[in-house]
Design a protein around this motif. Sequence first.
Motif, PDB file in Angstrom:
ATOM      1  N   LYS A  72      84.449 -11.191 -15.477  1.00 21.17           N
ATOM      2  CA  LYS A  72      85.776 -10.800 -15.996  1.00 21.17           C
ATOM      3  C   LYS A  72      86.000  -9.305 -15.805  1.00 21.17           C
ATOM      4  O   LYS A  72      87.082  -8.865 -15.426  1.00 21.17           O
ATOM      5  CB  LYS A  72      85.887 -11.152 -17.476  1.00 21.17           C
ATOM      6  N   ASP A  73      84.971  -8.516 -16.093  1.00 21.52           N
ATOM      7  CA  ASP A  73      85.095  -7.056 -15.921  1.00 21.52           C
ATOM      8  C   ASP A  73      85.402  -6.704 -14.470  1.00 21.52           C
ATOM      9  O   ASP A  73      86.202  -5.821 -14.183  1.00 21.52           O
ATOM     10  CB  ASP A  73      83.776  -6.358 -16.297  1.00 21.52           C
ATOM     11  N   ILE A  74      84.756  -7.416 -13.556  1.00 22.85           N
ATOM     12  CA  ILE A  74      84.954  -7.090 -12.135  1.00 22.85           C
ATOM     13  C   ILE A  74      86.342  -7.516 -11.672  1.00 22.85           C
ATOM     14  O   ILE A  74      87.043  -6.787 -10.974  1.00 22.85           O
ATOM     15  CB  ILE A  74      83.872  -7.793 -11.274  1.00 22.85           C
ATOM     16  N   LEU A  75      86.750  -8.705 -12.084  1.00 21.68           N
ATOM     17  CA  LEU A  75      88.014  -9.237 -11.552  1.00 21.68           C
ATOM     18  C   LEU A  75      89.248  -8.705 -12.275  1.00 21.68           C
ATOM     19  O   LEU A  75      90.339  -8.676 -11.708  1.00 21.68           O
ATOM     20  CB  LEU A  75      88.017 -10.772 -11.625  1.00 21.68           C
ATOM     21  N   ILE A 108      88.177 -13.899  -5.722  1.00 22.87           N
ATOM     22  CA  ILE A 108      87.090 -12.947  -5.488  1.00 22.87           C
ATOM     23  C   ILE A 108      87.317 -12.216  -4.173  1.00 22.87           C
ATOM     24  O   ILE A 108      87.727 -12.831  -3.185  1.00 22.87           O
ATOM     25  CB  ILE A 108      85.754 -13.708  -5.394  1.00 22.87           C
ATOM     26  N   GLN A 109      87.047 -10.950  -4.164  1.00 22.35           N
ATOM     27  CA  GLN A 109      87.117 -10.194  -2.915  1.00 22.35           C
ATOM     28  C   GLN A 109      85.723  -9.753  -2.506  1.00 22.35           C
ATOM     29  O   GLN A 109      84.810  -9.738  -3.327  1.00 22.35           O
ATOM     30  CB  GLN A 109      88.036  -8.990  -3.095  1.00 22.35           C
ATOM     31  N   TRP A 110      85.632  -9.392  -1.255  1.00 19.92           N
ATOM     32  CA  TRP A 110      84.324  -9.062  -0.686  1.00 19.92           C
ATOM     33  C   TRP A 110      83.583  -8.033  -1.538  1.00 19.92           C
ATOM     34  O   TRP A 110      82.413  -8.174  -1.857  1.00 19.92           O
ATOM     35  CB  TRP A 110      84.532  -8.560   0.747  1.00 19.92           C
ATOM     36  N   GLU A 111      84.307  -6.974  -1.937  1.00 14.30           N
ATOM     37  CA  GLU A 111      83.659  -5.881  -2.674  1.00 14.30           C
ATOM     38  C   GLU A 111      83.135  -6.354  -4.027  1.00 14.30           C
ATOM     39  O   GLU A 111      82.219  -5.750  -4.595  1.00 14.30           O
ATOM     40  CB  GLU A 111      84.636  -4.718  -2.937  1.00 14.30           C
ATOM     41  N   ASP A 112      83.747  -7.390  -4.570  1.00 15.99           N
ATOM     42  CA  ASP A 112      83.311  -7.865  -5.895  1.00 15.99           C
ATOM     43  C   ASP A 112      81.876  -8.368  -5.865  1.00 15.99           C
ATOM     44  O   ASP A 112      81.144  -8.255  -6.849  1.00 15.99           O
ATOM     45  CB  ASP A 112      84.198  -9.024  -6.381  1.00 15.99           C
ATOM     46  N   LEU A 113      81.515  -8.944  -4.728  1.00 14.66           N
ATOM     47  CA  LEU A 113      80.221  -9.628  -4.666  1.00 14.66           C
ATOM     48  C   LEU A 113      79.056  -8.696  -4.988  1.00 14.66           C
ATOM     49  O   LEU A 113      78.136  -9.057  -5.709  1.00 14.66           O
ATOM     50  CB  LEU A 113      80.015 -10.261  -3.283  1.00 14.66           C
ATOM     51  N   GLY A 114      79.130  -7.487  -4.458  1.00 13.06           N
ATOM     52  CA  GLY A 114      78.046  -6.529  -4.657  1.00 13.06           C
ATOM     53  C   GLY A 114      77.952  -6.056  -6.099  1.00 13.06           C
ATOM     54  O   GLY A 114      76.932  -5.497  -6.512  1.00 13.06           O
ATOM     55  N   MET A 117      73.945 -17.030  -0.498  1.00  8.70           N
ATOM     56  CA  MET A 117      74.083 -16.253  -1.729  1.00  8.70           C
ATOM     57  C   MET A 117      75.556 -15.990  -2.027  1.00  8.70           C
ATOM     58  O   MET A 117      76.000 -16.069  -3.171  1.00  8.70           O
ATOM     59  CB  MET A 117      73.319 -14.922  -1.629  1.00  8.70           C
ATOM     60  N   ILE A 118      76.305 -15.712  -0.970  1.00 13.11           N
ATOM     61  CA  ILE A 118      77.738 -15.460  -1.170  1.00 13.11           C
ATOM     62  C   ILE A 118      78.422 -16.718  -1.705  1.00 13.11           C
ATOM     63  O   ILE A 118      79.185 -16.681  -2.671  1.00 13.11           O
ATOM     64  CB  ILE A 118      78.386 -15.002   0.155  1.00 13.11           C
ATOM     65  N   GLU A 119      78.109 -17.826  -1.054  1.00 15.56           N
ATOM     66  CA  GLU A 119      78.696 -19.097  -1.500  1.00 15.56           C
ATOM     67  C   GLU A 119      78.422 -19.348  -2.969  1.00 15.56           C
ATOM     68  O   GLU A 119      79.303 -19.712  -3.740  1.00 15.56           O
ATOM     69  CB  GLU A 119      78.024 -20.245  -0.728  1.00 15.56           C
ATOM     70  N   MET A 120      77.168 -19.160  -3.345  1.00 16.83           N
ATOM     71  CA  MET A 120      76.799 -19.465  -4.729  1.00 16.83           C
ATOM     72  C   MET A 120      77.450 -18.485  -5.707  1.00 16.83           C
ATOM     73  O   MET A 120      77.882 -18.877  -6.775  1.00 16.83           O
ATOM     74  CB  MET A 120      75.275 -19.493  -4.874  1.00 16.83           C
ATOM     75  N   LYS A 121      77.532 -17.230  -5.297  1.00 17.75           N
ATOM     76  CA  LYS A 121      78.163 -16.250  -6.193  1.00 17.75           C
ATOM     77  C   LYS A 121      79.638 -16.609  -6.421  1.00 17.75           C
ATOM     78  O   LYS A 121      80.129 -16.575  -7.544  1.00 17.75           O
ATOM     79  CB  LYS A 121      78.084 -14.851  -5.584  1.00 17.75           C
ATOM     80  N   VAL A 122      80.321 -16.930  -5.323  1.00 14.78           N
ATOM     81  CA  VAL A 122      81.752 -17.235  -5.444  1.00 14.78           C
ATOM     82  C   VAL A 122      81.940 -18.473  -6.315  1.00 14.78           C
ATOM     83  O   VAL A 122      82.746 -18.488  -7.260  1.00 14.78           O
ATOM     84  CB  VAL A 122      82.388 -17.453  -4.050  1.00 14.78           C
ATOM     85  N   ALA A 123      81.182 -19.510  -6.013  1.00 16.42           N
ATOM     86  CA  ALA A 123      81.334 -20.762  -6.757  1.00 16.42           C
ATOM     87  C   ALA A 123      81.000 -20.559  -8.237  1.00 16.42           C
ATOM     88  O   ALA A 123      81.706 -21.049  -9.119  1.00 16.42           O
ATOM     89  CB  ALA A 123      80.443 -21.838  -6.155  1.00 16.42           C
TER      90      ALA A 123
END
Length: 461
Positions: free
Chosen positions: A301-304, A310-316, A415-421
Motif C-alpha cells: 500500500k505504501d508503495i502503490l 504495479i509499475q516496474w520501479e515498484d518491484l524493487g 520472481m517478478i510474476e510472483m511479486k506482482v501476483a
Amino acid sequence: MQQYESHPFFPGKTPTSRLSMTCARWCTSDSASSPTTMTSFTGSALTDTDSGRFASSLMTTQVCIVIILSQSFHIGYLKEPSRNGYGQSAMSAKSAVSSLWPKETHPELRIRLPHGSPICELPLAHTVILQTKGAVVDKEVCGKGSAIATTAMCMSLIVMLLEKQNYLHAEIHVSVHWEQGGSHLFGQLCVQEVISRLSISCPAESSVLIYSDKVIQERKESLKDEREFEKIKKKRHLDFLDILLCAKDETGAGLSDEDLRAEVDTFMFEGHDTTASGLSWVLYCLASHPEHQARCREEIKDILGSRDTIQWEDLGKMTYSTMCIKESLRLYPPVPGVSRQLSKPITFHDGRTLPEGTVTAISIYLIHRNPSVWKDPSVFDPLRFSPENVSGRHSHAFLPFAAGMRNCIGQQFAMIEMKVALALTLLRFELSPDLTNPPRKIPRIILRSKNGIHLYLKKIP
Ligand code: HEM
C-alpha cells in the motif's frame, strides 16, 4: 552415451540433444555394468571435478544429498508402458528410492514418495485456480480479465470467484492431471484453460504437444506475411518464439519443427508449473502467518499509494514481500530436487567415488531445511532473508532455482510474476488458511499438495 528413444516427458517424441534441455538431463548410459544400487550421503567438502562441480558446490553446505546409482529404470519405463503410461520397472525403482531419503535427519526432513506411485510419475498440468462453488466470475474483485498472474507463455491463470455474502471462500488447487484434459478435477468450465496450461499427460498425443504445435504453426504462418516479418525485424526485443523461428545456423538452416517444439515445451513446462506452485505456497504461508501478511500489505500500500497497478520501479521496493516469497521458496521449493548424470567419475572427500554415468539426485527441499544451516528450519521467518542474515550464509544454502550452468533461466521473471501476483492479491484480499484441511505436500517433479491448498479470502473493502 545413449539418449532416450523417446522423450521422457512426451513419450513417442524423440528428444533432440541440445535443445530439449529437460530430457537431455535424463539421458542415460548404455554401459553394461551400470550400477544398480543406491546410497545416501551427507556430504561436506568435495573435490571439484568438472563432472561433479554442481554436486560439490551444493555439498559444501553440508546437506543431505541422495545419490541414485541406478540407470535402468527410466529406459525401462519407456519400454514397458503400463496402462497409465508408466512402466513396471518404474514402480519397483520407486520403493528403492523412497527408502533412500535420509532417515537420520529430523523427521520433518523426510520426504516420502506416496505409496503405490511410481518414481517416474510425471507431473503435469499444475495449476492455480481460485474457485468457489458455482460458476459466476466476479471480475471486479480480481481485476480485468480475472487473471492474477501471467505465465511465461502469456497464458493466464484462471481466477474464478464467486462472492458468498461478504466472504469469499476460495480453494486454491494445485493439481496434477494424469489423464488428458483432467476435466474431472475442475469441471467443464476450466477444461480448455487447463488443457492449454500444460496437460502434459502421458498419452503420446498429449494436449501440450498439440498446444505447442498450434502455437508454433500459427506463428510460422504469420511470419510468412512479409509485413509481419518486417514488423518483427524492427522490434527491439523479440518474443521467445520469434527468436527461435528466426534462428539460423552457420549453413543458414533454421530449427526443425521438432527442435522448436522441444524448446517451446521446455519453457511451457519449466515456466508454468513452477511459478504456479511457488505462488500457491507463498499465499498459503502468508495466510498462515497473518502478521507477515499484514506487513506485506502495508508495504505494498505504501508503495502503490492510490494506484492499483504495479509499475516496474515498484518491484524493487517490495523488500519485505520479497523476503516472504524467498522464505516460502525455502520451505516449499517448487522444484524439490534436481538430478545430473556424471560425465566423469567423481571422488568425494572421504575417498568414495561414483562412476561416470551415475545419476545423482540433489534434494533442494532438504538443503533448505538443513538444521545446521537454518535455525528452526520449519519455522516461517522471512527475516532469514534480510541482507545481514543472507551475508552470513553460504550462497548455496538457498537454491530454489538451482545453481551452476544449468540453473533456472527464468528466475528473474518468476520472481517478478510472483511479486506482482502477490501484491495484487494482498491488496484485494485478506487470506486465512482452512485449518480443517491443511495441505499435504508431496514431492513430484514439482512440489505440490496432495489435497490442494485451501484458503479463505476475505475481500478488502
Ligand atoms: C518459482 C518459479 C521457478 C522455479 C522454482 C524454477 C526452478 C528451476 C530449477 C530448480 C531449474 C533447474 C532444473 C534442473 O537443474 O534440472 C530450472 C531450470 C529452468 N527453468 Fe526454472 N524455475 C521457475 C520458473 C521458471 C520460469 C518462469 C521459466 C521461463 C520463463 C523457467 C525456465 C527454466 C528453464 C528453461 C530451465 C532449464 C535451464 C537449463 O537447463 O539450462 N523457469 N528452473
